[in-house]
Write a protein that holds these residues in place. Structure first.
Motif, PDB file in Angstrom:
ATOM      1  N   ALA A 216      33.805  37.193  47.490  1.00 65.44           N
ATOM      2  CA  ALA A 216      35.125  37.813  47.612  1.00 65.44           C
ATOM      3  C   ALA A 216      34.950  39.322  47.498  1.00 65.44           C
ATOM      4  O   ALA A 216      33.895  39.815  47.101  1.00 65.44           O
ATOM      5  CB  ALA A 216      36.064  37.301  46.523  1.00 65.44           C
ATOM      6  N   HIS A 217      36.027  40.013  47.832  1.00 61.73           N
ATOM      7  CA  HIS A 217      36.020  41.469  47.713  1.00 61.73           C
ATOM      8  C   HIS A 217      35.984  41.876  46.242  1.00 61.73           C
ATOM      9  O   HIS A 217      36.754  41.369  45.432  1.00 61.73           O
ATOM     10  CB  HIS A 217      37.279  42.047  48.365  1.00 61.73           C
ATOM     11  N   VAL A 218      35.088  42.774  45.942  1.00 63.28           N
ATOM     12  CA  VAL A 218      35.057  43.394  44.619  1.00 63.28           C
ATOM     13  C   VAL A 218      35.017  44.899  44.845  1.00 63.28           C
ATOM     14  O   VAL A 218      34.134  45.406  45.533  1.00 63.28           O
ATOM     15  CB  VAL A 218      33.822  42.935  43.807  1.00 63.28           C
ATOM     16  N   PRO A 219      35.990  45.609  44.315  1.00 62.68           N
ATOM     17  CA  PRO A 219      36.090  47.039  44.647  1.00 62.68           C
ATOM     18  C   PRO A 219      34.915  47.843  44.114  1.00 62.68           C
ATOM     19  O   PRO A 219      34.255  47.459  43.147  1.00 62.68           O
ATOM     20  CB  PRO A 219      37.397  47.464  43.976  1.00 62.68           C
ATOM     21  N   GLU A 220      34.702  48.954  44.770  1.00 59.87           N
ATOM     22  CA  GLU A 220      33.621  49.864  44.394  1.00 59.87           C
ATOM     23  C   GLU A 220      33.928  50.533  43.051  1.00 59.87           C
ATOM     24  O   GLU A 220      33.051  50.678  42.207  1.00 59.87           O
ATOM     25  CB  GLU A 220      33.505  50.946  45.483  1.00 59.87           C
ATOM     26  N   GLU A 221      35.183  50.920  42.874  1.00 58.73           N
ATOM     27  CA  GLU A 221      35.520  51.710  41.678  1.00 58.73           C
ATOM     28  C   GLU A 221      35.527  50.841  40.425  1.00 58.73           C
ATOM     29  O   GLU A 221      35.716  49.640  40.469  1.00 58.73           O
ATOM     30  CB  GLU A 221      36.865  52.428  41.848  1.00 58.73           C
ATOM     31  N   GLU A 222      35.329  51.518  39.305  1.00 62.68           N
ATOM     32  CA  GLU A 222      35.239  50.810  38.031  1.00 62.68           C
ATOM     33  C   GLU A 222      36.614  50.315  37.583  1.00 62.68           C
ATOM     34  O   GLU A 222      37.621  51.012  37.735  1.00 62.68           O
ATOM     35  CB  GLU A 222      34.671  51.763  36.976  1.00 62.68           C
ATOM     36  N   TYR A 223      36.667  49.118  37.031  1.00 61.45           N
ATOM     37  CA  TYR A 223      37.918  48.583  36.486  1.00 61.45           C
ATOM     38  C   TYR A 223      37.604  47.604  35.367  1.00 61.45           C
ATOM     39  O   TYR A 223      36.532  47.000  35.334  1.00 61.45           O
ATOM     40  CB  TYR A 223      38.765  47.902  37.575  1.00 61.45           C
ATOM     41  N   TYR A 224      38.554  47.483  34.493  1.00 63.55           N
ATOM     42  CA  TYR A 224      38.448  46.544  33.369  1.00 63.55           C
ATOM     43  C   TYR A 224      39.681  45.647  33.376  1.00 63.55           C
ATOM     44  O   TYR A 224      40.798  46.130  33.589  1.00 63.55           O
ATOM     45  CB  TYR A 224      38.405  47.288  32.034  1.00 63.55           C
ATOM     46  N   ILE A 225      39.481  44.371  33.132  1.00 58.02           N
ATOM     47  CA  ILE A 225      40.611  43.454  33.025  1.00 58.02           C
ATOM     48  C   ILE A 225      40.798  43.114  31.551  1.00 58.02           C
ATOM     49  O   ILE A 225      39.867  42.641  30.898  1.00 58.02           O
ATOM     50  CB  ILE A 225      40.378  42.179  33.857  1.00 58.02           C
ATOM     51  N   PRO A 226      41.982  43.370  31.034  1.00 54.67           N
ATOM     52  CA  PRO A 226      42.179  43.119  29.598  1.00 54.67           C
ATOM     53  C   PRO A 226      42.161  41.633  29.281  1.00 54.67           C
ATOM     54  O   PRO A 226      42.557  40.803  30.099  1.00 54.67           O
ATOM     55  CB  PRO A 226      43.557  43.722  29.329  1.00 54.67           C
ATOM     56  N   PHE A 227      41.727  41.326  28.085  1.00 55.38           N
ATOM     57  CA  PHE A 227      41.794  39.943  27.608  1.00 55.38           C
ATOM     58  C   PHE A 227      43.252  39.619  27.256  1.00 55.38           C
ATOM     59  O   PHE A 227      43.999  40.480  26.789  1.00 55.38           O
ATOM     60  CB  PHE A 227      40.935  39.763  26.357  1.00 55.38           C
ATOM     61  N   GLY A 228      43.619  38.370  27.470  1.00 54.38           N
ATOM     62  CA  GLY A 228      44.948  37.927  27.068  1.00 54.38           C
ATOM     63  C   GLY A 228      46.019  38.213  28.104  1.00 54.38           C
ATOM     64  O   GLY A 228      47.202  38.237  27.755  1.00 54.38           O
ATOM     65  N   ARG A 229      45.608  38.452  29.345  1.00 52.83           N
ATOM     66  CA  ARG A 229      46.605  38.679  30.405  1.00 52.83           C
ATOM     67  C   ARG A 229      46.305  37.735  31.564  1.00 52.83           C
ATOM     68  O   ARG A 229      45.299  37.880  32.250  1.00 52.83           O
ATOM     69  CB  ARG A 229      46.576  40.131  30.870  1.00 52.83           C
ATOM     70  N   ALA A 230      47.188  36.774  31.751  1.00 51.70           N
ATOM     71  CA  ALA A 230      47.013  35.805  32.833  1.00 51.70           C
ATOM     72  C   ALA A 230      47.324  36.454  34.175  1.00 51.70           C
ATOM     73  O   ALA A 230      48.041  37.449  34.252  1.00 51.70           O
ATOM     74  CB  ALA A 230      47.931  34.607  32.609  1.00 51.70           C
ATOM     75  N   ALA A 231      46.766  35.882  35.229  1.00 49.38           N
ATOM     76  CA  ALA A 231      47.077  36.343  36.594  1.00 49.38           C
ATOM     77  C   ALA A 231      47.889  35.250  37.287  1.00 49.38           C
ATOM     78  O   ALA A 231      47.506  34.073  37.244  1.00 49.38           O
ATOM     79  CB  ALA A 231      45.789  36.608  37.356  1.00 49.38           C
ATOM     80  N   ARG A 232      48.992  35.655  37.905  1.00 61.21           N
ATOM     81  CA  ARG A 232      49.745  34.681  38.678  1.00 61.21           C
ATOM     82  C   ARG A 232      49.240  34.729  40.114  1.00 61.21           C
ATOM     83  O   ARG A 232      49.425  35.713  40.823  1.00 61.21           O
ATOM     84  CB  ARG A 232      51.251  34.969  38.626  1.00 61.21           C
ATOM     85  N   LEU A 233      48.589  33.678  40.545  1.00 62.33           N
ATOM     86  CA  LEU A 233      47.912  33.686  41.842  1.00 62.33           C
ATOM     87  C   LEU A 233      48.792  33.142  42.966  1.00 62.33           C
ATOM     88  O   LEU A 233      48.568  33.449  44.133  1.00 62.33           O
ATOM     89  CB  LEU A 233      46.617  32.864  41.761  1.00 62.33           C
ATOM     90  N   ARG A 234      49.748  32.297  42.624  1.00 72.31           N
ATOM     91  CA  ARG A 234      50.713  31.764  43.600  1.00 72.31           C
ATOM     92  C   ARG A 234      52.071  31.696  42.921  1.00 72.31           C
ATOM     93  O   ARG A 234      52.151  31.565  41.710  1.00 72.31           O
ATOM     94  CB  ARG A 234      50.319  30.354  44.074  1.00 72.31           C
TER      95      ARG A 234
END
Lengths: 359, 365
Positions: A216-234
């Motif tokens: 899958a696409h993974v961006p070039e720039e740096e990023y952090y995903i915080p713990f304890g935050r769900a992602a709504r995918l649909r």
């Protein structure tokens, strides 16, 4: 950045001093999940480790075959060449030994990343990872934390049989003092692993051998995903589907099939189960009135059981149907391909559960 | 490999003879403090003012005092659950140590650890640890840490970790994995077996192979080893100091079979049916404190009877003060402490029922 172990000789309270967390952006401010830079899940993991190791020389990677062999699953390929044998360290088959080594090294001031070739093998290190790692801060009255990232493959691989197919999330997340992240895609794998490495607490990071080749696409720039935050995918109003790790992908397959019949659901990827973004689940259930939790560990005392319990505690009045869970079947993992497929939580089981929930 | 008897041969000049007499008097004081502290610990346990499991160090004082005297203040020390002696020898105050056993907020772990979990960050004591042998991979990790600090970060120096274990831990897999890793990675850690002859009620001959010469176990991992008479603190210094200095310089692991004896039971609830009173008496005749006191009073004549008596009185008073401190210290408040020190970064939603928080600062920090 110059790195010193200044916290070692200057007594500091690890709970309040010397902790530098990255800046976390709101989900909508993170770099796009869509784009042309398509890489494998294993490469996303490698990028996360390499970026953090460039930033902080205290970090080292240790595990079986991580260096000269380039990783049993090629996650650490090329890292020996970049970081050298002092920081990419091959260990013998000695999980209790090197997990315990990580405890001492972390207390001394280093930031170990320990690769378990499989979380199934972590069972022989149970004393270190369950007794020492999550309890050190408490037992020492706040003097020493134990910031180790343990990572590796969790869950059924391809016909590996009963002893090599462990899902440790239910067992291990029962223990206070540790955090647990279970990514479902390359983008999250990188962002969550970087956060895991920066977090001052021990993190159990569960990957899947079946997903390491996912692209899958993974961006070039740096990023952090915080713990304890769900992602709504649909999105959808019919039912809330909650999952984490590899089964999230089965949920998305189920979503496509259900959508053809006009049943549209919220799909929530929890991403971390300790902490658990129960608020996101509750908000969704308040809309849908129904919840199906998909969890590849066994049902008895599972993470699904925990989510269902918390939904009942926090959103009971909004429920129009009893919460349902889809787990792996309650038997040892079988070898035969057909049996293994039947055993795992798959699209068919999820579709059936959602249809039952929506009546 | 050398044998147990060489360094103490009659008339030979001993390494410890070259030390200022204050150092030896200091050892005597430290050993006496541990003895007195443990006597009061036993009394407090019998009065139910100390709970849980409690393992006292009486008889073994020379082992911690003698070995810790050979390393630097900044070198890591980690041990098992019979840990009060190591804590005191490493410099923890008797107050913090006793208050911990009383479960008080002023204890070294704010009352959350108890007898088996003495931690002292300012004094580089990385804990007493409760599971037999569990501290031995950690010892390798501490050595990995300072070797890495010296070699990779280039901010450290050549350090040496002391990792203590009982003879019961010889039979735990953790030790063998740890010694293999230490040998393989060349980690400067010394595994010090405080060989008191019994793992709980099982004599060493009934528990391990090669009990007559434990150095065979280290040899399998390419680790240098010595045997030392652990009932004589000068002997420990004479033998252990050059051994430790050499390993520090070469950044290699070591293994010491330190033969000692505990006068009391394994824990406070041990009827001791596995050994005879005569056996205990035989070791008490070789008591490490009496031997050093005799040496300083009668051979060296660097300690007068008066000063020795005064020292004993001072120590009794020091421990009395520690007991009073422990008794009068506040209990940890469940409202602030129960949920504190679980996470360094106690973010929301880590638990369905608990809200984690930061507690009061550790009294040692």
């Amino acid at each position: 950045m110059t790195t010193t172990l200044s916290t070692i000789d200057t007594p500091l309270h690890p709970a309040v001093d010397g902790v530098s967390l990255p800046e976390f952006l709101a989900e909508e401010d993170l770099p796009s999940r869509e784009g042309p830079r398509v890489i494998q899940f294993r490469e996303a993991l490698r990028e996360a480790m390499s970026e953090e190791m460039r930033r902080d020389k205290r970090i080292f990677l240790m595990g079986e075959e991580v260096a000269q062999y380039s990783g049993a699953y090629k996650v650490s390929q090329g890292m020996l060449e970049e970081f050298g044998e002092k920081r990419i360290v091959d260990s013998p088959i000695s999980e209790n030994g090197f997990a315990g080594l990580a405890v001492g090294a972390a207390m001394y001031g280093l930031r170990p990343i320990i690769e378990f070739m499989s979380w199934s093998f972590s069972l022989v290190a149970a004393d270190q990872i369950l007794n020492n790692v999550p309890k050190m801060l408490y037992m020492s009255g706040g003097q020493w934390g134990c910031p180790v990232v343990f990572r590796g493959n969790d869950g059924a691989g391809g016909q590996l049989g009963s002893t090599h197919s462990w899902c440790v999330e239910a067992l291990y997340s029962n223990v206070p003092g540790l955090k647990m992240a279970i990514p479902s895609c390359p983008y999250d794998a990188k962002g969550l692993l970087k956060t895991a490495i920066r977090d001052p607490d021990p993190v159990f990071f569960l990957e899947s051998e079946r997903m390491l080749g996912d692209k899958a696409h993974v961006p070039e720039e740096e990023y952090y995903i915080p713990f304890g935050r769900a992602a709504r995918l649909r999105e959808g109003d019919a039912c809330t589907i909650v999952s984490f790790g590899r089964p999230v992908n089965f949920c998305l397959e189920a979503w496509d099939e259900l959508a053809k019949e006009g049943i549209e659901c919220d799909v929530l990827d929890m991403r971390t189960i300790r902490p658990l973004d129960i608020g996101a689940v509750v908000r969704s259930v308040q809309k849908t009135g129904r919840v199906v939790v998909v969890d590849q560990s066994w049902p008895f005392g599972s993470v699904a059981s925990e989510v269902v319990t918390q939904v009942c505690e926090k959103a009971f009045d909004w429920l129009d149907h009893q919460p349902l869970r889809v787990n792996s079947d309650d038997v040892p993992a079988p070898y035969a391909k057909g049996l293994e497929q039947a055993f795992l939580p798959h699209k068919g089981k999820i579709v059936a559960a959602v249809k039952r929930a929506v009546g | 490999m050398t044998t147990m008897t060489t360094a103490s041969a009659k008339g030979a000049k001993r390494l410890s003879d070259s030390l200022p007499s204050e150092v030896l008097v200091g050892w005597l004081r430290d050993m006496m403090l541990i003895r007195e502290f443990e006597l009061r610990t036993m009394a407090a346990y019998q009065q139910a003012r100390i709970g849980g499991f409690c393992h006292v160090y009486i008889g073994q004082e020379a082992t911690a005092v003698g070995t810790i005297a050979c390393v630097e203040a900044g070198d890591p020390v980690v041990t098992a659950y019979r840990d009060h002696g190591h804590a005191l020898a490493r410099g923890m105050s008797a107050e913090a140590c006793m208050a911990e056993m009383f479960g008080k907020l002023t204890g070294c772990a704010k009352g959350k650890g108890g007898s088996m979990h003495m931690f002292d960050r300012p004094n580089h004591l990385y804990g007493g640890h409760g599971i037999v042998g569990a501290q031995t991979p950690m010892g390798a990790g501490l050595a990995f840490g300072h070797r890495y600090e010296w070699e990779v970060l280039k901010t450290g120096k050549k350090r040496l970790t002391l990792c203590y274990l009982g003879d019961g831990a010889l039979n735990q897999g953790a030790l063998h994995e740890a010694m293999n890793l230490a040998g393989l990675y060349s980690l400067p850690v010394i595994y010090i077996v405080e060989n008191n002859g019994y793992s709980m009620g099982t004599s060493i001959e009934r528990g391990t192979t090669m009990a007559h010469d434990l150095r065979a176990k280290a040899a399998a991992y390419g680790i240098d080893s010595i045997q030392i008479d652990g009932m004589d603190v000068r002997e420990i210094y004479d033998r252990f100091k050059p051994f430790a200095d050499d390993l520090r310089e070469r950044q290699r692991p070591g293994f010491v079979d330190l033969k000692t004896y505990r006068y009391q039971g394994h824990s406070m609830s041990d009827p001791q049916k596995y050994r005879t009173k005569e056996e205990v008496a035989k070791y008490q005749e070789r008591d490490s404190i009496n031997r050093l006191a005799h040496h300083l009073l009668n051979e060296k004549k660097t300690l007068s009877e008066r000063d020795w008596e005064r020292m004993q009185e001072e120590i009794k008073e020091q421990v009395r003060v520690a007991m009073k401190f422990a008794e009068e210290s506040p209990d940890p408040d469940p409202a602030t402490e129960l949920f504190a020190d679980v996470y360094v970064n106690p973010q929301p939603n880590l638990s369905p029922t608990a809200e984690y928080r930061h507690g009061v600062k550790n009294p040692l920090m």
